[in-house]
Write a protein that holds these residues in place. Structure first.
Motif, PDB file in Angstrom:
ATOM      1  N   LEU A   1       0.875  -1.161   0.000  1.00 14.59           N
ATOM      2  CA  LEU A   1       0.000   0.000   0.000  1.00 14.59           C
ATOM      3  C   LEU A   1       0.918   1.219   0.000  1.00 14.59           C
ATOM      4  CD1 LEU A   1      -2.861   1.108   0.128  1.00 14.59           C
ATOM      5  CD2 LEU A   1      -2.650   1.143   2.610  1.00 14.59           C
ATOM      6  N   ILE A   2       0.821   2.007  -1.069  1.00 16.84           N
ATOM      7  CA  ILE A   2       1.698   3.165  -1.232  1.00 16.84           C
ATOM      8  C   ILE A   2       0.862   4.415  -1.029  1.00 16.84           C
ATOM      9  CG2 ILE A   2       3.241   4.356  -2.847  1.00 16.84           C
ATOM     10  CD1 ILE A   2       3.307   1.454  -4.237  1.00 16.84           C
ATOM     11  N   GLU A   3       1.178   5.173   0.011  1.00 19.81           N
ATOM     12  CA  GLU A   3       0.374   6.352   0.326  1.00 19.81           C
ATOM     13  C   GLU A   3       1.231   7.609   0.242  1.00 19.81           C
ATOM     14  OE1 GLU A   3      -3.082   5.089   3.323  1.00 19.81           O
ATOM     15  OE2 GLU A   3      -1.084   4.409   3.921  1.00 19.81           O
ATOM     16  N   THR A   4       0.690   8.619  -0.430  1.00 19.71           N
ATOM     17  CA  THR A   4       1.406   9.876  -0.629  1.00 19.71           C
ATOM     18  C   THR A   4       0.617  10.998   0.006  1.00 19.71           C
ATOM     19  OG1 THR A   4       2.137   8.976  -2.729  1.00 19.71           O
ATOM     20  CG2 THR A   4       2.473  11.327  -2.393  1.00 19.71           C
ATOM     21  N   THR A   5       1.231  11.679   0.981  1.00 14.40           N
ATOM     22  CA  THR A   5       0.526  12.788   1.615  1.00 14.40           C
ATOM     23  C   THR A   5       0.887  14.114   0.932  1.00 14.40           C
ATOM     24  OG1 THR A   5       2.291  12.732   3.250  1.00 14.40           O
ATOM     25  CG2 THR A   5       0.204  11.734   3.871  1.00 14.40           C
ATOM     26  N   SER A   6       2.014  14.148   0.243  1.00 12.29           N
ATOM     27  CA  SER A   6       2.420  15.346  -0.482  1.00 12.29           C
ATOM     28  C   SER A   6       3.242  14.924  -1.691  1.00 12.29           C
ATOM     29  CB  SER A   6       3.250  16.239   0.444  1.00 12.29           C
ATOM     30  OG  SER A   6       4.086  17.101  -0.293  1.00 12.29           O
ATOM     31  N   PRO A   7       3.103  15.559  -2.852  1.00 11.40           N
ATOM     32  CA  PRO A   7       2.187  16.650  -3.167  1.00 11.40           C
ATOM     33  C   PRO A   7       0.772  16.128  -3.443  1.00 11.40           C
ATOM     34  CG  PRO A   7       3.414  16.035  -5.123  1.00 11.40           C
ATOM     35  CD  PRO A   7       3.915  15.157  -4.015  1.00 11.40           C
ATOM     36  N   PRO A   8      -0.202  17.056  -3.545  1.00 12.17           N
ATOM     37  CA  PRO A   8      -1.553  16.638  -3.906  1.00 12.17           C
ATOM     38  C   PRO A   8      -1.575  16.065  -5.324  1.00 12.17           C
ATOM     39  CG  PRO A   8      -1.477  18.967  -3.268  1.00 12.17           C
ATOM     40  CD  PRO A   8      -0.074  18.491  -3.318  1.00 12.17           C
ATOM     41  N   SER A   9      -2.549  15.229  -5.576  1.00 11.72           N
ATOM     42  CA  SER A   9      -2.625  14.487  -6.826  1.00 11.72           C
ATOM     43  C   SER A   9      -2.565  15.386  -8.071  1.00 11.72           C
ATOM     44  CB  SER A   9      -3.906  13.673  -6.823  1.00 11.72           C
ATOM     45  OG  SER A   9      -4.073  13.044  -8.032  1.00 11.72           O
ATOM     46  N   ASP A  10      -3.279  16.531  -8.069  1.00  7.92           N
ATOM     47  CA  ASP A  10      -3.320  17.362  -9.287  1.00  7.92           C
ATOM     48  C   ASP A  10      -1.947  17.947  -9.612  1.00  7.92           C
ATOM     49  OD1 ASP A  10      -3.653  18.719  -6.910  1.00  7.92           O
ATOM     50  OD2 ASP A  10      -4.758  20.380  -7.804  1.00  7.92           O
ATOM     51  N   ILE A  11      -1.212  18.336  -8.571  1.00  8.38           N
ATOM     52  CA  ILE A  11       0.126  18.891  -8.796  1.00  8.38           C
ATOM     53  C   ILE A  11       1.064  17.810  -9.310  1.00  8.38           C
ATOM     54  CG2 ILE A  11       2.145  19.856  -7.589  1.00  8.38           C
ATOM     55  CD1 ILE A  11       0.214  21.529  -5.961  1.00  8.38           C
ATOM     56  N   TRP A  12       0.908  16.622  -8.768  1.00  7.23           N
ATOM     57  CA  TRP A  12       1.740  15.497  -9.214  1.00  7.23           C
ATOM     58  C   TRP A  12       1.460  15.162 -10.678  1.00  7.23           C
ATOM     59  CZ3 TRP A  12       6.045  13.248  -8.106  1.00  7.23           C
ATOM     60  CH2 TRP A  12       6.355  12.033  -8.717  1.00  7.23           C
ATOM     61  N   VAL A  13       0.188  15.081 -11.038  1.00 11.16           N
ATOM     62  CA  VAL A  13      -0.182  14.751 -12.418  1.00 11.16           C
ATOM     63  C   VAL A  13       0.344  15.834 -13.363  1.00 11.16           C
ATOM     64  CG1 VAL A  13      -2.126  14.462 -14.006  1.00 11.16           C
ATOM     65  CG2 VAL A  13      -2.156  13.337 -11.779  1.00 11.16           C
ATOM     66  N   ALA A  14       0.245  17.121 -12.958  1.00 19.22           N
ATOM     67  CA  ALA A  14       0.707  18.229 -13.796  1.00 19.22           C
ATOM     68  C   ALA A  14       2.224  18.160 -14.012  1.00 19.22           C
ATOM     69  CB  ALA A  14       0.321  19.556 -13.164  1.00 19.22           C
ATOM     70  N   SER A  15       2.953  17.637 -13.044  1.00 18.09           N
ATOM     71  CA  SER A  15       4.412  17.570 -13.169  1.00 18.09           C
ATOM     72  C   SER A  15       4.839  16.537 -14.212  1.00 18.09           C
ATOM     73  CB  SER A  15       5.041  17.195 -11.827  1.00 18.09           C
ATOM     74  OG  SER A  15       4.881  15.806 -11.585  1.00 18.09           O
ATOM     75  N   ALA A  16       3.930  15.613 -14.527  1.00 17.72           N
ATOM     76  CA  ALA A  16       4.204  14.524 -15.484  1.00 17.72           C
ATOM     77  C   ALA A  16       5.349  13.614 -15.023  1.00 17.72           C
ATOM     78  CB  ALA A  16       4.449  15.049 -16.887  1.00 17.72           C
ATOM     79  N   CYS A  17       5.690  13.684 -13.751  1.00 21.51           N
ATOM     80  CA  CYS A  17       6.705  12.764 -13.219  1.00 21.51           C
ATOM     81  C   CYS A  17       6.077  11.385 -13.059  1.00 21.51           C
ATOM     82  CB  CYS A  17       7.201  13.250 -11.859  1.00 21.51           C
ATOM     83  SG  CYS A  17       8.068  14.828 -11.915  1.00 21.51           S
ATOM     84  N   LYS A  18       6.926  10.377 -12.989  1.00 19.83           N
ATOM     85  CA  LYS A  18       6.432   9.003 -12.848  1.00 19.83           C
ATOM     86  C   LYS A  18       7.116   8.325 -11.665  1.00 19.83           C
ATOM     87  CE  LYS A  18       7.668   7.579 -16.983  1.00 19.83           C
ATOM     88  NZ  LYS A  18       7.764   6.827 -18.262  1.00 19.83           N
ATOM     89  N   LEU A  19       6.448   7.311 -11.141  1.00 19.15           N
ATOM     90  CA  LEU A  19       7.035   6.531 -10.045  1.00 19.15           C
ATOM     91  C   LEU A  19       7.058   5.063 -10.454  1.00 19.15           C
ATOM     92  CD1 LEU A  19       5.263   7.887  -6.854  1.00 19.15           C
ATOM     93  CD2 LEU A  19       7.630   8.285  -7.540  1.00 19.15           C
ATOM     94  N   SER A  20       8.059   4.382  -9.993  1.00 19.30           N
ATOM     95  CA  SER A  20       8.063   2.940 -10.208  1.00 19.30           C
ATOM     96  C   SER A  20       8.697   2.248  -9.003  1.00 19.30           C
ATOM     97  CB  SER A  20       8.764   2.617 -11.525  1.00 19.30           C
ATOM     98  OG  SER A  20       9.971   1.975 -11.328  1.00 19.30           O
TER      99      SER A  20
END
Ligand SMILES: *[C@@H]1O[C@H](CO)[C@@H](O)[C@H](O)[C@H]1NC(C)=O
Ligand SMILES: *[C@@H]1O[C@H](CO)[C@@H](O)[C@H](O)[C@H]1NC(C)=O
Ligand SMILES: *[C@@H]1O[C@H](CO)[C@@H](O)[C@H](O)[C@H]1NC(C)=O
Length: 239
Positions: free
Chosen positions: A49-68
């Motif tokens: 279970l991967i939980e992210t408290t920061s940044p908010p989802s919209d800012i993350w999506v706008a950054s176009a960064c990816k996680l793996s």
């Protein structure tokens, strides 16, 4: 000399300004991972279970960064390529296996492989992942009992289109496939995350060579008894 001085000062001020700006603009990633291993015996499931408290989802999506997630699978364990290919095809889990997986090999003859799992950006706040995996047979020991196989912690990697420093903090650079098609290699940043779990060892039953002759004799005797019984029933019905 004197005329150049203000220019130099201006340069210093601008430099200072932009550096502070760049620093404060980096995305501060706050991620925690919980891990559970389900089931006993040879077939297991790792649940993350991967939980992210920061940044908010919209800012993350706008950054176009990816996680793996990168998991180095020790020789005592394997991820079954056909099984995960189906999950990958239905897009339940986008992943790539790096290295050859011999599903028949016992633990002492097997090699390692690496699994890359690509996380869905739109659910960054909370992503749950289930990875099925299998334990390999261990070489039989005179003592029998259980063998131990280490399950390593996964590495969390990030990649951003403009610069790796888009994400705050230092991180060792890691080369890894850009996505599940593995057609290109990207340079990722190895992030630190809060692990709400410890590195574990999984227990595998080991074939007990001591018991082997006894087990086969009992099996054989039971088989004979069964045959004799069936034959006797058959001959009774004929009489
Ligand atoms: C990511 O999640 C969103 C929302 O749940 C979904 O619509 C989208 O299809 C997913 N993307 C992939 C590549 O699975
Ligand atoms: C996942 O799917 C992609 C194509 O969408 C494919 O290139 C890749 O090999 C697949 N991975 C696995 C492990 O089957
Ligand atoms: C990423 O960093 C962690 C913790 O520092 C380390 O244990 C892990 O091996 C690193 N992963 C890679 C792929 O370098």
């Amino acid at each position: 000399m004197i005329t150049r001085m203000p220019l130099f000062l201006l340069f210093l001020i601008l430099k200072q300004y932009y550096c502070v700006q760049a620093d404060s603009e980096c995305l501060k990633l706050d991620i925690s991972i919980t891990q559970k291993v389900e089931h006993e015996g040879f077939h297991r499931e790792i649940r993350w279970l991967i939980e992210t408290t920061s940044p908010p989802s919209d800012i993350w999506v706008a950054s176009a960064c990816k996680l793996s997630l990168q998991l180095k699978v020790s020789p005592g364990i394997y991820v079954y390529p056909d099984e995960v290919a189906e999950l990958n095809r239905t897009r339940k889990l986008l992943l790539h296996i790096d290295g050859h997986v011999d599903v028949e090999a016992p633990a002492h003859e097997a090699t390692e492989h690496t699994v890359y799992i690509y996380l869905n950006n739109s659910n960054i706040g909370r992503i749950s992942i289930v990875l099925p995996m299998h334990l390999r047979y261990q070489r039989g020991q005179i003592t029998g009992g259980y063998g131990k196989v280490p399950l390593r912690k996964p590495s969390l990697l990030s990649w951003c289109p403009d610069s790796l420093d888009r994400i705050c903090g230092k991180g060792v650079k890691v080369e890894a496939p850009c996505d599940e098609t593995a057609t290109r290699v990207c340079v990722w940043k190895n992030l630190t995350y809060q692990a709400h779990f410890d590195e574990v060892e999984l227990f595998v039953p080991v074939g007990d060579l001591d018991d082997y002759p006894l087990v086969s004799i009992v099996t054989l005797l039971l088989g004979c008894a069964g045959c004799i019984y069936i034959l006797s029933v058959l001959s009774m019905t004929h009489i």
